[in-house]
Design an enzyme around this catalytic site. Sequence first.
Site, short mmCIF file in Angstrom:
data_model
loop_
_atom_site.label_atom_id
_atom_site.label_comp_id
_atom_site.label_asym_id
_atom_site.label_seq_id
_atom_site.Cartn_x
_atom_site.Cartn_y
_atom_site.Cartn_z
N CYS A 1 2.90 -0.58 -5.29
CA CYS A 1 3.04 -1.93 -4.74
C CYS A 1 3.78 -2.79 -5.75
CB CYS A 1 1.69 -2.56 -4.43
SG CYS A 1 1.80 -4.27 -3.83
N ASP B 1 6.78 2.75 1.84
CA ASP B 1 6.00 2.41 0.64
C ASP B 1 6.63 3.02 -0.60
OD1 ASP B 1 4.04 1.53 -1.04
OD2 ASP B 1 2.41 2.68 -0.14
#
Length: 315
Positions: free
Chosen positions: A244, A18
């Site tokens: 994100c 991530d």
Amino acid sequence: MTIPATTDILISEVGPRDGLQSVKATMATVDKCRWIDSLVAAGLREIEVASFVPAHLLPQMADAAEVVRHALQHSGVTVMALVPNLRGAEAALRAGAHKLTMPVSASAAHSMANVRKSPEAMVEEVRAVLALRDAIAPGVRVEAGVSTAFGCTLQGQVPEDDVVRLAELLAEAGADEVGLSDTTGMGNPAQTSRLFKRLFSTIGERTGAAHMHNTRGLGLANCLAAYEAGVRTFDSSLGGLGGCPYAPGASGNVVTEDLVFMFEAMGVRTGIDLDRLMAARAPLQAGLPGEPLYGMTPEAGLPKGWAPQPSAAQG
């Protein structure tokens, strides 16, 4: 979720996936491997090491299979990979990943931007991945993470009923765990507590990780609210690296160092050595020179005479 008997909770480190997919620079494979080695040395027992997506979309993850194979050399560590679809799942399973996590957005707008499928279509994709898992690697766990569960920068508010219903559909499809992700950092502690309590009452022991972001400074507060609601697995990223790429303005994973300090100071055992954890920032910085890292605990240092408190975790 599997939590070692010597710990009260599981910290799942997501920085190598991530975190790295959210920065512009691409960390060299050798540096990724050194960083993962240092995380293992600190006591991390679940690490999301890669994302199996087309290299032209996320060149930072082009070496996913190689990184998984390196991480598999460590015993006692769950090597996890993110997969957005059946093709990615097959590649991850062939590489030997112990656990797959699939993002299933509760926001239709984010789902189309992130995986080009509706939430309903992603439930079917999860079902297909589970069938593939059963056929070629039955020991692998599959986690579905309900992303944008606390709000979406594209859609705005996401009804809680939609989140719970989607989690229920994923559990019915056979997902081993269903967690909630604050992809955009819009959640607050009352909302976090409410949603996870609803999840436990709806899908019970399949309730998975809390993946919170610190975009608005509430990451730790939301993790504590999730813990008090019964959650025992928490995603975080060393140095707060990540966000994100398909949710504008969604920055700031919860800082692993701060999360571990909070829980250990409370007497909630993580099994992680804080000194070694903070030392793991060095290979990260070496592999991504100039990339800003965050964390109050690394900046302030451990308090004089500090030691983890005796276990006082709730059951």
